[in-house]
Write a protein that holds these residues in place. Sequence first.
Motif, PDB file in Angstrom:
ATOM      1  N   HIS A  45       3.687  51.227  76.582  1.00 45.93           N
ATOM      2  CA  HIS A  45       4.973  51.796  77.003  1.00 45.93           C
ATOM      3  C   HIS A  45       6.077  50.738  76.905  1.00 45.93           C
ATOM      4  CE1 HIS A  45       7.499  54.951  78.382  1.00 45.93           C
ATOM      5  NE2 HIS A  45       7.971  54.218  79.372  1.00 45.93           N
ATOM      6  N   SER A  46       6.230  50.254  75.661  1.00 50.63           N
ATOM      7  CA  SER A  46       7.247  49.242  75.390  1.00 50.63           C
ATOM      8  C   SER A  46       8.048  49.636  74.154  1.00 50.63           C
ATOM      9  CB  SER A  46       6.595  47.870  75.178  1.00 50.63           C
ATOM     10  OG  SER A  46       5.765  47.892  74.045  1.00 50.63           O
ATOM     11  N   LEU A  47       9.201  49.023  74.032  1.00 45.95           N
ATOM     12  CA  LEU A  47      10.038  49.146  72.847  1.00 45.95           C
ATOM     13  C   LEU A  47       9.713  47.935  71.986  1.00 45.95           C
ATOM     14  CD1 LEU A  47      12.424  50.436  71.293  1.00 45.95           C
ATOM     15  CD2 LEU A  47      13.928  49.013  72.669  1.00 45.95           C
ATOM     16  N   ASP A  48       9.134  48.154  70.806  1.00 53.22           N
ATOM     17  CA  ASP A  48       8.789  47.060  69.899  1.00 53.22           C
ATOM     18  C   ASP A  48       9.872  46.940  68.842  1.00 53.22           C
ATOM     19  OD1 ASP A  48       6.502  46.710  71.347  1.00 53.22           O
ATOM     20  OD2 ASP A  48       5.141  47.407  69.785  1.00 53.22           O
ATOM     21  N   TRP A  49      10.544  45.800  68.862  1.00 50.01           N
ATOM     22  CA  TRP A  49      11.627  45.502  67.930  1.00 50.01           C
ATOM     23  C   TRP A  49      11.043  44.616  66.840  1.00 50.01           C
ATOM     24  CZ3 TRP A  49      16.068  41.751  69.568  1.00 50.01           C
ATOM     25  CH2 TRP A  49      17.044  41.695  68.572  1.00 50.01           C
ATOM     26  N   ASN A  50      11.099  45.073  65.595  1.00 54.71           N
ATOM     27  CA  ASN A  50      10.480  44.383  64.461  1.00 54.71           C
ATOM     28  C   ASN A  50      11.547  43.843  63.512  1.00 54.71           C
ATOM     29  OD1 ASN A  50       7.593  45.320  64.982  1.00 54.71           O
ATOM     30  ND2 ASN A  50       8.690  47.244  64.880  1.00 54.71           N
ATOM     31  N   ILE A  51      11.450  42.549  63.214  1.00 59.47           N
ATOM     32  CA  ILE A  51      12.335  41.918  62.245  1.00 59.47           C
ATOM     33  C   ILE A  51      11.425  41.313  61.183  1.00 59.47           C
ATOM     34  CG2 ILE A  51      14.169  40.246  61.836  1.00 59.47           C
ATOM     35  CD1 ILE A  51      13.483  41.167  65.384  1.00 59.47           C
ATOM     36  N   ALA A  52      11.529  41.765  59.959  1.00 57.96           N
ATOM     37  CA  ALA A  52      10.621  41.340  58.893  1.00 57.96           C
ATOM     38  C   ALA A  52      10.748  39.853  58.576  1.00 57.96           C
ATOM     39  CB  ALA A  52      10.864  42.166  57.630  1.00 57.96           C
ATOM     40  N   LEU A  53      11.978  39.321  58.564  1.00 57.29           N
ATOM     41  CA  LEU A  53      12.188  37.930  58.175  1.00 57.29           C
ATOM     42  C   LEU A  53      13.422  37.373  58.871  1.00 57.29           C
ATOM     43  CD1 LEU A  53      11.521  35.508  56.301  1.00 57.29           C
ATOM     44  CD2 LEU A  53      12.917  36.616  54.546  1.00 57.29           C
TER      45      LEU A  53
END
Length: 105
Positions: A45-53
């Motif tokens: 129950h989290s917000l996963d923020w993804n940055i590729a590079l």
Amino acid sequence: MNIEYELENEGVNLYDVVISIPLPAGSYPTVNSHTGEWQLNPSSHSLDWNIALVTPDDRSGSLEFTIDGDDVGMFFPVRVSFVGQGSIAGVHLAGVSRVDSGEEV
């Protein structure tokens, strides 16, 4: 809520950065703006923020979202994971050798 990151070490590139922000039980965010991608992680129950590079040339970004609730402590601990290329601690690996024989690996 507004979260920002900034790469300060110009000697590294960070790949597959994931910043996981816990969310209050039963609340779901409305994301207003973001760098990279985001998704809800139902298992934590989290917000996963993804940055590729993240590179020295593209060193910062932000995520802004709104959510119901008034307990700011629910957003912690924020977890960060990434794969790094370069020297994060200012230490470079000169070589690897076997202890028993001295043979280079």
